[in-house]
Design a protein around this motif. Structure first.
Motif, PDB file in Angstrom:
ATOM      1  N   LYS A 152       0.844  -1.014   0.018  1.00 35.46           N
ATOM      2  CA  LYS A 152      -0.104   0.093  -0.030  1.00 35.46           C
ATOM      3  C   LYS A 152       0.813   1.197  -0.001  1.00 35.46           C
ATOM      4  O   LYS A 152       0.693   2.156  -0.763  1.00 35.46           O
ATOM      5  N   ALA A 153       1.996   1.288   0.870  1.00 34.55           N
ATOM      6  CA  ALA A 153       2.792   2.304   0.726  1.00 34.55           C
ATOM      7  C   ALA A 153       3.511   2.491  -0.395  1.00 34.55           C
ATOM      8  O   ALA A 153       3.836   3.792  -0.917  1.00 34.55           O
ATOM      9  N   TYR A 154       3.931   1.307  -1.168  1.00 33.25           N
ATOM     10  CA  TYR A 154       4.788   1.477  -2.402  1.00 33.25           C
ATOM     11  C   TYR A 154       3.770   2.205  -3.489  1.00 33.25           C
ATOM     12  O   TYR A 154       4.533   3.064  -4.197  1.00 33.25           O
ATOM     13  N   PHE A 155       2.461   2.093  -3.552  1.00 35.92           N
ATOM     14  CA  PHE A 155       1.627   2.345  -4.459  1.00 35.92           C
ATOM     15  C   PHE A 155       0.896   3.773  -4.044  1.00 35.92           C
ATOM     16  O   PHE A 155       0.277   4.282  -4.924  1.00 35.92           O
ATOM     17  N   SER A 156       1.425   4.478  -2.863  1.00 35.13           N
ATOM     18  CA  SER A 156       0.620   5.667  -2.481  1.00 35.13           C
ATOM     19  C   SER A 156       0.984   6.909  -3.191  1.00 35.13           C
ATOM     20  O   SER A 156      -0.030   7.696  -3.027  1.00 35.13           O
ATOM     21  N   HIS A 157       1.952   6.856  -3.742  1.00 38.53           N
ATOM     22  CA  HIS A 157       2.085   8.060  -4.591  1.00 38.53           C
ATOM     23  C   HIS A 157       1.400   8.022  -5.885  1.00 38.53           C
ATOM     24  O   HIS A 157       1.580   8.855  -6.655  1.00 38.53           O
ATOM     25  N   MET A 158       1.033   6.852  -6.448  1.00 43.16           N
ATOM     26  CA  MET A 158       0.412   6.868  -7.655  1.00 43.16           C
ATOM     27  C   MET A 158      -1.146   6.881  -7.887  1.00 43.16           C
ATOM     28  O   MET A 158      -1.807   6.007  -7.234  1.00 43.16           O
ATOM     29  N   ALA A 159      -1.689   7.829  -8.362  1.00 49.60           N
ATOM     30  CA  ALA A 159      -3.038   8.235  -8.594  1.00 49.60           C
ATOM     31  C   ALA A 159      -3.905   7.211  -9.457  1.00 49.60           C
ATOM     32  O   ALA A 159      -4.929   6.711  -9.269  1.00 49.60           O
ATOM     33  N   ARG A 160      -2.853   6.978 -10.755  1.00 48.10           N
ATOM     34  CA  ARG A 160      -3.557   5.912 -11.464  1.00 48.10           C
ATOM     35  C   ARG A 160      -2.343   4.985 -12.280  1.00 48.10           C
ATOM     36  O   ARG A 160      -1.373   5.514 -12.509  1.00 48.10           O
ATOM     37  N   VAL A 161      -2.651   3.608 -12.517  1.00 42.41           N
ATOM     38  CA  VAL A 161      -1.668   2.749 -13.191  1.00 42.41           C
ATOM     39  C   VAL A 161      -2.274   2.513 -14.287  1.00 42.41           C
ATOM     40  O   VAL A 161      -3.314   1.918 -14.531  1.00 42.41           O
ATOM     41  N   GLU A 162      -1.385   2.924 -15.595  1.00 40.82           N
ATOM     42  CA  GLU A 162      -1.842   2.765 -16.830  1.00 40.82           C
ATOM     43  C   GLU A 162      -1.288   1.537 -17.465  1.00 40.82           C
ATOM     44  O   GLU A 162      -2.033   0.957 -18.195  1.00 40.82           O
ATOM     45  N   THR A 163      -0.264   1.040 -17.054  1.00 42.16           N
ATOM     46  CA  THR A 163       0.450  -0.160 -17.268  1.00 42.16           C
ATOM     47  C   THR A 163       1.003  -0.947 -16.169  1.00 42.16           C
ATOM     48  O   THR A 163       1.759  -0.480 -15.162  1.00 42.16           O
ATOM     49  N   ALA A 164       0.707  -2.134 -16.089  1.00 42.51           N
ATOM     50  CA  ALA A 164       1.148  -3.144 -14.955  1.00 42.51           C
ATOM     51  C   ALA A 164       1.694  -4.543 -15.865  1.00 42.51           C
ATOM     52  O   ALA A 164       0.544  -5.320 -16.174  1.00 42.51           O
ATOM     53  N   GLU A 165       2.718  -4.630 -15.817  1.00 45.22           N
ATOM     54  CA  GLU A 165       3.220  -6.018 -16.568  1.00 45.22           C
ATOM     55  C   GLU A 165       4.242  -6.704 -15.819  1.00 45.22           C
ATOM     56  O   GLU A 165       5.016  -5.905 -14.828  1.00 45.22           O
ATOM     57  N   PHE A 166       4.037  -8.001 -15.335  1.00 42.96           N
ATOM     58  CA  PHE A 166       4.661  -8.872 -14.609  1.00 42.96           C
ATOM     59  C   PHE A 166       4.995  -9.865 -15.538  1.00 42.96           C
ATOM     60  O   PHE A 166       4.540 -10.772 -16.170  1.00 42.96           O
ATOM     61  N   GLU A 167       6.478 -10.289 -15.400  1.00 47.32           N
ATOM     62  CA  GLU A 167       6.928 -11.531 -16.342  1.00 47.32           C
ATOM     63  C   GLU A 167       8.050 -12.211 -15.751  1.00 47.32           C
ATOM     64  O   GLU A 167       8.927 -11.806 -14.713  1.00 47.32           O
ATOM     65  N   ILE A 168       7.872 -13.553 -15.747  1.00 50.74           N
ATOM     66  CA  ILE A 168       8.612 -14.306 -14.891  1.00 50.74           C
ATOM     67  C   ILE A 168       9.978 -14.747 -15.782  1.00 50.74           C
ATOM     68  O   ILE A 168       9.934 -15.436 -16.819  1.00 50.74           O
ATOM     69  N   LEU A 169      11.156 -14.357 -15.369  1.00 51.57           N
ATOM     70  CA  LEU A 169      12.360 -14.425 -15.848  1.00 51.57           C
ATOM     71  C   LEU A 169      13.143 -15.823 -15.635  1.00 51.57           C
ATOM     72  O   LEU A 169      13.884 -16.186 -16.519  1.00 51.57           O
ATOM     73  N   ALA A 170      12.894 -16.411 -14.732  1.00 54.86           N
ATOM     74  CA  ALA A 170      13.601 -17.468 -14.024  1.00 54.86           C
ATOM     75  C   ALA A 170      12.808 -18.010 -12.959  1.00 54.86           C
ATOM     76  O   ALA A 170      12.230 -17.566 -12.244  1.00 54.86           O
ATOM     77  N   ILE A 171      12.720 -19.488 -12.888  1.00 53.78           N
ATOM     78  CA  ILE A 171      12.019 -20.318 -12.127  1.00 53.78           C
ATOM     79  C   ILE A 171      12.666 -21.571 -11.904  1.00 53.78           C
ATOM     80  O   ILE A 171      13.274 -22.259 -12.709  1.00 53.78           O
ATOM     81  N   GLU A 172      12.963 -22.010 -10.700  1.00 53.96           N
ATOM     82  CA  GLU A 172      13.735 -23.269 -10.463  1.00 53.96           C
ATOM     83  C   GLU A 172      12.951 -23.864  -9.085  1.00 53.96           C
ATOM     84  O   GLU A 172      12.589 -23.128  -8.094  1.00 53.96           O
ATOM     85  N   GLU A 173      12.956 -25.004  -8.972  1.00 59.09           N
ATOM     86  CA  GLU A 173      12.718 -25.738  -7.782  1.00 59.09           C
ATOM     87  C   GLU A 173      13.743 -25.600  -6.867  1.00 59.09           C
ATOM     88  O   GLU A 173      14.863 -25.995  -6.759  1.00 59.09           O
ATOM     89  N   ALA A 174      13.293 -25.191  -5.451  1.00 59.20           N
ATOM     90  CA  ALA A 174      14.012 -25.154  -4.228  1.00 59.20           C
ATOM     91  C   ALA A 174      13.911 -26.141  -3.109  1.00 59.20           C
ATOM     92  O   ALA A 174      14.868 -26.319  -2.598  1.00 59.20           O
ATOM     93  N   ALA A 175      12.912 -26.616  -3.295  1.00 60.17           N
ATOM     94  CA  ALA A 175      12.531 -27.717  -2.231  1.00 60.17           C
ATOM     95  C   ALA A 175      11.240 -28.651  -2.892  1.00 60.17           C
ATOM     96  O   ALA A 175      10.513 -28.209  -3.614  1.00 60.17           O
TER      97      ALA A 175
END
Length: 618
Positions: A152-175
């Motif tokens: 919530k604090a991270y986004f507190s300065h943003m009145a509107r989000v026009e682009t939000a993209e998340f990409e998984i660059l790497a994935i590996e089994e840890a356990a």
């Protein structure tokens, strides 16, 4: 006798009559009263289902190949986690910080490091733009509720989000018990700040996810490791397309419709296809001191010439100029090929080049047999570049060609994928004067390494001797650098110069990015999160030697910036310069858009992607 074309043009629904394959209508739309809406023959009121000329035999196979069903088991996990991030991204654009969407995938005891940077290192500031890099504290907050407060604090300065993209660059089994994954996430967030400014944040999160007894994924660790923040006091550029071109009927009725839409109403015999790599040319064809625009189009749609009227508006003068080319057009270039003081127009169609000579009265005339080929072209033309390579005072041309003509079949991938050497030859044409061009490809020595899938070319001067050198960006393999020997011949120096890295080369430009007096090269390639993710795994091409594995990985790593060291050699500095991630980049160019004395890069990217949630690379 009336021609088929004249007959088809005479009626608004003519494409239906000439459609060579089966078609079906979409269901009738129902009104609120439950009655079928009245049918209309306007093109916007019905659709035909477009089909490829030939169905791929692999289509049925791909439907049964789900991520994780082979040795890349973690791709199944990526497929399951991505929708969770996509839901959050969608909600962020509705109302940030979208805590309810985030809470769905956060573990009750999640350990989250601070998302807000504790220190910002200034990269640049001036002309209304500030760029900083964030530094993060190592402190950890425990528990979902506390970490949601951090979000919530991270986004507190943003009145509107026009682009939000998340990409998984790497994935590996840890356990294994419980199943736990290490997941590296690249994020891009763009929007309006509460102080009315604009902001872009690009960074990486290192996370861990665990699957509970219900087989639902929960994030149990979340840490920010890097972030670049770009801030602007207001909009840097404003879209004025509608104001500039809105008065032209062709803009409203042709340009504003997608290629997909035109494929449903055009007779497919014209050859319209989904690969929309069509260029734009800018020049002052009437010598009034104002730049005019020529827009290239797919097959069956006329190219358009828009004359600059001044005052920020354009008018369509295509018909008067005689430039309504209907062939699929890759690119076009304005240039004075006859040294007569007015700009002619080169139109590069898939099937070959057309030269239109400027008559000086607002009209152009096609020059028949302007290009004398030593050998017939064998592939699809994709690009052209102009330079006076022998400094005789006349502009010469280089043409790029892609795959061999395939008739009505679909796209064929070359083999080997990482180093294709079975493409059609490109051409160097020398301007003989009087609008005649002669093929000098063999005589100039440019037939060396002239067997690749070429998308783009660009002239530059790699050694500062005043003679134009040529760089060619190739798909599925190595690029070419030809050094001008100053006697009408060239030498291929790609490998020794260090600029033939493999990749999906689709564009190239020369510019001096560090102002050291040496021209550098930027190549538009392909960046794919799924490609990066898969090619880094141990099982990827595990029977191949490491150098071959590296060639495959390079194909997904994005654009390349080659720094000219001034000694005949270049160094790939894409990663430290942070210009490698350009998504699916088709072309690029450089200019100093903020007037700080350093050239900046603009990259055009994108690709056709359907609504298939299995497509991890979209």
């Amino acid at each position: 006798m009336v021609s088929r074309r004249s007959f088809l043009k005479a009626i608004p629904w003519a494409p239906l009559l000439g459609f060579p394959r089966s078609f079906r209508f979409l269901p009738l739309e129902l009104t609120d009263a439950g009655r079928a809406a009245a049918p209309s023959f306007a093109l916007t009121d019905f659709r035909l289902t477009p089909h490829y000329p030939a169905k791929s035999p692999l289509d049925d196979v791909f439907r049964h190949v789900l991520p994780g069903s082979d040795e890349y088991v973690t791709e199944k996990y990526a497929l399951e986690i991505m929708p969770l991030l996509a839901d959050w991204a969608r909600e962020l654009k509705t109302l940030p910080p979208a805590l309810e969407a985030a809470a769905k995938f956060l573990g009750v005891s999640v350990e989250g490091a601070a998302l807000r940077s504790t220190e910002e290192i200034l990269v640049r500031s001036g002309n209304g733009i500030e760029v900083v890099r964030g530094q993060f504290a190592s402190s950890v907050v425990s528990g979902r509720d506390r970490f949601l407060e951090e979000i919530k604090a991270y986004f507190s300065h943003m009145a509107r989000v026009e682009t939000a993209e998340f990409e998984i660059l790497a994935i590996e089994e840890a356990a294994n018990s419980p199943l736990t994954l290490k997941v590296e996430i690249l994020y891009t967030l763009i929007g309006m700040r509460t102080d009315t400014g604009r902001e872009q944040r690009i960074g990486k999160w290192l996370t861990q996810w665990s699957r509970d007894e219900s087989k639902s994924w929960r994030a149990i660790k979340w840490k920010a490791v890097q972030e670049t923040i770009s801030r602007g006091r207001g909009p840097i550029f404003v879209d004025v397309t509608a104001n500039a071109l809105g008065g032209a009927e062709s803009y409203r009725h042709q340009m504003l419709r997608s290629v997909d839409e035109w494929r449903t109403v055009l007779d497919s015999a014209c050859g319209i296809d989904i690969y929309g790599n069509n260029g734009v040319a800018v020049g002052d064809f009437d010598n009034d001191g104002l730049d005019d625009i020529y827009v290239c189009q797919p097959a069956g749609l006329p190219n358009r010439l828009y004359r600059n009227r001044g005052g920020g508006t354009f008018e369509d003068v295509t018909e008067e100029a005689g430039l309504g080319v209907l062939d699929a057009t890759a690119c076009a270039l304005f240039a004075d090929f006859e040294n007569k003081g007015i700009e002619d127009l080169l139109v590069v169609c898939n099937s070959g080049p057309l030269l239109f000579l400027n008559q000086g009265n607002g009209r152009f005339a096609i020059k028949r047999e302007a290009f004398l080929f030593e050998h017939p072209p064998q592939g699809i033309f994709t690009h052209a570049a102009i330079a006076d390579y022998d400094r005789d005072g006349r502009l010469d041309l280089y043409f790029c060609l892609y795959n061999y003509y395939l008739g009505l079949e679909q796209y064929h991938y070359p083999a080997p994928y990482f180093d294709a050497r079975n493409g059609p030859p490109n051409f160097l044409f020398h301007n003989e004067g009087s609008a005649k061009f002669r093929d000098r490809t063999e005589a100039s020595g440019m037939n060396v390494d002239n067997d690749r899938y070429s998308f783009a070319c660009a002239w530059g001067d790699h050694n500062g001797n005043g003679w134009p050198d040529l760089y060619v960006a190739n798909d599925f393999g190595r690029n070419n650098l030809y050094r001008n020997n100053g006697d009408g011949t060239f030498t291929a120096i790609s490998q020794e110069a260090g600029v033939e890295d493999v990749g999906a080369g689709m564009g190239a430009c020369w510019f001096d990015f560090d102002n050291d007096g040496n021209q550098d090269i930027y190549v538009a390639d392909m960046w794919s999160a799924a490609g990066i993710r898969v090619s880094q795994q141990k099982v990827f091409q595990e029977k191949e030697p490491e150098n071959i594995r590296a060639l495959y990985r390079q194909h997904a790593r994005g654009n390349a910036l080659y720094h000219n060291l001034g000694n005949g050699h270049f160094e790939n500095v894409s990663s430290p310069a942070r210009v490698d991630m350009g998504h699916w980049a088709w072309s690029s160019d450089a200019w100093d858009f903020d007037h700080d004395g350093y050239p900046d890069l603009y990259v055009a990217n994108g690709y056709i992607s359907g609504a298939d949630h299995r497509d991890l690379g979209s």
